[in-house]
Write a protein that holds these residues in place. Structure first.
Motif, PDB file in Angstrom:
ATOM      1  N   LEU A 233      19.774  31.213  -4.024  1.00  0.00           N
ATOM      2  CA  LEU A 233      18.668  31.772  -3.239  1.00  0.00           C
ATOM      3  C   LEU A 233      17.562  30.739  -3.079  1.00  0.00           C
ATOM      4  CD1 LEU A 233      17.838  34.447  -1.863  1.00  0.00           C
ATOM      5  CD2 LEU A 233      16.474  34.947  -3.903  1.00  0.00           C
ATOM      6  N   PHE A 234      17.319  29.969  -4.128  1.00  0.00           N
ATOM      7  CA  PHE A 234      16.315  28.910  -4.040  1.00  0.00           C
ATOM      8  C   PHE A 234      16.768  27.831  -3.065  1.00  0.00           C
ATOM      9  CE2 PHE A 234      13.812  25.266  -5.262  1.00  0.00           C
ATOM     10  CZ  PHE A 234      12.568  25.817  -5.534  1.00  0.00           C
ATOM     11  N   ALA A 235      18.045  27.502  -3.088  1.00  0.00           N
ATOM     12  CA  ALA A 235      18.572  26.518  -2.144  1.00  0.00           C
ATOM     13  C   ALA A 235      18.424  27.012  -0.708  1.00  0.00           C
ATOM     14  CB  ALA A 235      20.038  26.221  -2.456  1.00  0.00           C
ATOM     15  N   LEU A 236      18.601  28.319  -0.503  1.00  0.00           N
ATOM     16  CA  LEU A 236      18.427  28.888   0.831  1.00  0.00           C
ATOM     17  C   LEU A 236      16.974  28.769   1.275  1.00  0.00           C
ATOM     18  CD1 LEU A 236      19.778  30.404   3.172  1.00  0.00           C
ATOM     19  CD2 LEU A 236      19.194  32.549   2.005  1.00  0.00           C
ATOM     20  N   TYR A 237      16.053  28.980   0.345  1.00  0.00           N
ATOM     21  CA  TYR A 237      14.635  28.778   0.663  1.00  0.00           C
ATOM     22  C   TYR A 237      14.381  27.341   1.121  1.00  0.00           C
ATOM     23  CZ  TYR A 237      10.224  26.628  -0.669  1.00  0.00           C
ATOM     24  OH  TYR A 237       9.111  25.831  -0.680  1.00  0.00           O
ATOM     25  N   VAL A 238      14.914  26.389   0.385  1.00  0.00           N
ATOM     26  CA  VAL A 238      14.701  24.982   0.727  1.00  0.00           C
ATOM     27  C   VAL A 238      15.256  24.684   2.117  1.00  0.00           C
ATOM     28  CG1 VAL A 238      15.277  22.600   0.120  1.00  0.00           C
ATOM     29  CG2 VAL A 238      14.675  24.243  -1.674  1.00  0.00           C
ATOM     30  N   CYS A 242      13.006  23.635   5.447  1.00  0.00           N
ATOM     31  CA  CYS A 242      13.243  22.341   6.099  1.00  0.00           C
ATOM     32  C   CYS A 242      13.466  22.496   7.602  1.00  0.00           C
ATOM     33  CB  CYS A 242      14.448  21.649   5.465  1.00  0.00           C
ATOM     34  SG  CYS A 242      14.137  20.984   3.818  1.00  0.00           S
ATOM     35  N   VAL A 243      14.167  23.545   7.992  1.00  0.00           N
ATOM     36  CA  VAL A 243      14.408  23.770   9.421  1.00  0.00           C
ATOM     37  C   VAL A 243      13.089  23.959  10.164  1.00  0.00           C
ATOM     38  CG1 VAL A 243      15.385  25.383  11.104  1.00  0.00           C
ATOM     39  CG2 VAL A 243      16.724  24.705   9.106  1.00  0.00           C
ATOM     40  N   GLY A 244      12.220  24.832   9.635  1.00  0.00           N
ATOM     41  CA  GLY A 244      10.940  25.061  10.293  1.00  0.00           C
ATOM     42  C   GLY A 244      10.045  23.848  10.252  1.00  0.00           C
ATOM     43  N   ARG A 245      10.034  23.143   9.130  1.00  0.00           N
ATOM     44  CA  ARG A 245       9.162  21.983   8.996  1.00  0.00           C
ATOM     45  C   ARG A 245       9.563  20.860   9.942  1.00  0.00           C
ATOM     46  NH1 ARG A 245       5.517  20.139   5.116  1.00  0.00           N
ATOM     47  NH2 ARG A 245       4.540  18.272   5.980  1.00  0.00           N
ATOM     48  N   PHE A 246      10.872  20.688  10.165  1.00  0.00           N
ATOM     49  CA  PHE A 246      11.333  19.642  11.077  1.00  0.00           C
ATOM     50  C   PHE A 246      10.757  19.866  12.476  1.00  0.00           C
ATOM     51  CE2 PHE A 246      14.148  17.579  14.056  1.00  0.00           C
ATOM     52  CZ  PHE A 246      14.459  16.380  13.420  1.00  0.00           C
ATOM     53  N   TRP A 247      10.785  21.111  12.933  1.00  0.00           N
ATOM     54  CA  TRP A 247      10.256  21.420  14.264  1.00  0.00           C
ATOM     55  C   TRP A 247       8.745  21.253  14.313  1.00  0.00           C
ATOM     56  CZ3 TRP A 247       7.517  26.268  15.031  1.00  0.00           C
ATOM     57  CH2 TRP A 247       7.056  26.426  16.338  1.00  0.00           C
ATOM     58  N   ILE A 248       8.057  21.736  13.299  1.00  0.00           N
ATOM     59  CA  ILE A 248       6.597  21.668  13.275  1.00  0.00           C
ATOM     60  C   ILE A 248       6.114  20.222  13.216  1.00  0.00           C
ATOM     61  CG2 ILE A 248       4.567  22.229  11.864  1.00  0.00           C
ATOM     62  CD1 ILE A 248       6.054  24.886  11.182  1.00  0.00           C
ATOM     63  N   GLU A 249       6.825  19.371  12.494  1.00  0.00           N
ATOM     64  CA  GLU A 249       6.449  17.956  12.427  1.00  0.00           C
ATOM     65  C   GLU A 249       6.453  17.316  13.805  1.00  0.00           C
ATOM     66  OE1 GLU A 249       5.456  15.638  10.152  1.00  0.00           O
ATOM     67  OE2 GLU A 249       5.121  17.281   8.742  1.00  0.00           O
ATOM     68  N   TYR A 250       7.350  17.760  14.671  1.00  0.00           N
ATOM     69  CA  TYR A 250       7.423  17.215  16.022  1.00  0.00           C
ATOM     70  C   TYR A 250       6.169  17.504  16.832  1.00  0.00           C
ATOM     71  CZ  TYR A 250      11.802  14.939  17.235  1.00  0.00           C
ATOM     72  OH  TYR A 250      12.808  14.024  17.385  1.00  0.00           O
ATOM     73  N   LEU A 251       5.497  18.585  16.505  1.00  0.00           N
ATOM     74  CA  LEU A 251       4.314  18.975  17.267  1.00  0.00           C
ATOM     75  C   LEU A 251       3.041  18.275  16.794  1.00  0.00           C
ATOM     76  CD1 LEU A 251       4.829  22.841  17.607  1.00  0.00           C
ATOM     77  CD2 LEU A 251       5.247  21.081  19.332  1.00  0.00           C
ATOM     78  N   ARG A 252       3.026  17.812  15.564  1.00  0.00           N
ATOM     79  CA  ARG A 252       1.793  17.277  14.988  1.00  0.00           C
ATOM     80  C   ARG A 252       1.427  15.912  15.579  1.00  0.00           C
ATOM     81  NH1 ARG A 252       2.364  18.215   8.569  1.00  0.00           N
ATOM     82  NH2 ARG A 252       1.143  16.286   8.630  1.00  0.00           N
TER      83      ARG A 252
END
Length: 351
Positions: A233-238, A242-252
């Motif tokens: 479950l912790f691995a699923l959180y990670v 990561c999926v959301g952060r990858f997209w958000i980094e593109y916008l910054r």
């Protein structure tokens, strides 16, 4: 240097951005003074996230048969090490903000001005949890099951600190929920990432906050619906983060080290995602090898003293696997007979 996607977004929306009305006004201040004491909203947001995560983790842990107060005990070293790890990652990955010519190296310690890297906070925070778990003979996989959904909740609170500091925003936009950014900070310095002539930007803090809330809900559901023992479950959180952060980094658009059009955090997100996926698959083939102990070794769980030293108890899996019984308000499915089950397990294996 700005990555190509960020440049394109800025070019497409720049002309209209300055004419749009901001749905999210910029905060007038990022702190409040109480006599000689200055309270920074950034720190208060992080504190609120920690409190929410600890409270929820306690409820989940107790529903699994664990002792009340266990999460509070491990929260102290976890939070301290997490803050140190988060700050170290930020300072190292964005060293130019503190050690370039004309910069003040002492600002590397000014954590209230923002700058915590989740990539450093989680590993060192986990080290604090492991330390307490090892001392008490508790299962790390069980602890990770209880804690996993609460971490994105804490992050959802913490990201609002970026709003009060007016930092880590995205490219210019004229969307109705655009965030207004002022060109200078409270000390009169140019704001990092601000583009002259543009005042409205993507509220990436809000995007990540909402993503983390959705991720917390997903983890609670997955913990009930699927077999998430062994730290999966912790691995699923990670992976989800990561999926959301990858997209958000593109916008910054804030200054960052980038390579071949991708920011450093994009590469970090990919590597961490792959590592979490590898662990998720590896653990899935070894579920019965993980400890399920939720009470300390030799502790009276309320029914009997733990004396059975036989590892790999046949019923151990039930302590972490989702059950069909009732749930507590925190979303945890308590196992059948958690105290008795813990008493049957042998010495905890750290995983």
């Amino acid at each position: 240097m700005m990555n190509p996607l960020t440049t394109a977004i800025g070019a497409d929306t720049g002309a209209a951005a300055g004419r749009a009305l901001a749905a999210i006004p910029s905060p007038e201040t990022n702190s409040v003074s109480l006599g000689p004491l200055t309270l920074h909203f950034y720190a208060l947001c992080i504190l609120a996230g920690v409190i929410a995560a600890v409270f929820w983790s306690e409820r989940r842990w107790h529903a699994m048969g664990g002792e009340k107060g266990t999460i509070m005990d491990l929260a102290v070293p976890a939070v301290i090490l997490g803050l140190i790890g988060g700050r170290l990652y930020h300072v190292i990955s964005d060293y130019q903000l503190y050690f370039a010519e004309g910069r003040d190296p002492w600002q590397a310690f000014a954590i209230w001005n923002g700058g915590l890297g989740i990539w450093g906070a989680v590993p060192l925070g986990a080290l604090g949890v492991w330390w307490v778990a090892r001392k008490r003979g508790l299962s790390m996989s069980q602890l990770s099951f209880a804690i996993a959904p609460t971490i994105p909740l804490a992050q959802a609170f913490g990201r609002w600190g970026n709003y009060f500091n007016q930092e880590l925003f995205g490219a210019p936009t004229d969307l109705p929920w655009a965030l207004e950014i002022t060109p200078f900070d409270a000390m009169g310095r140019p704001r990092a990432g601000y583009i002259e002539g543009e005042s409205l930007y993507h509220p990436t803090f809000l995007y990540e906050s909402l993503w983390c809330l959705a991720l917390a809900v997903l983890l609670v559901w997955a913990g009930r619906r699927f077999d998430m023992r062994g730290g999966r479950l912790f691995a699923l959180y990670v992976m989800g983060y990561c999926v959301g952060r990858f997209w958000i980094e593109y916008l910054r658009v804030d200054p960052a080290n980038d390579f071949f059009g991708l920011r450093l955090n994009n590469y970090t997100a990919v590597l961490v995602f792959l590592g979490a996926l590898a662990y998720f698959l590896w653990a899935g083939r070894r579920l019965d090898s993980f400890s399920t102990r939720v009470v300390p070794v030799g502790h009276d769980a309320g029914t009997q003293m733990i004396e059975d030293d036989t590892p790999g108890s046949s019923g151990g899996a039930a302590a972490e696997a989702p059950a069909s019984g009732g749930t507590d308000p925190g979303g945890t499915v308590p196992p059948d007979g958690p105290a008795d089950q813990a008493a049957e397990d042998g010495p905890a294996r750290q995983d």
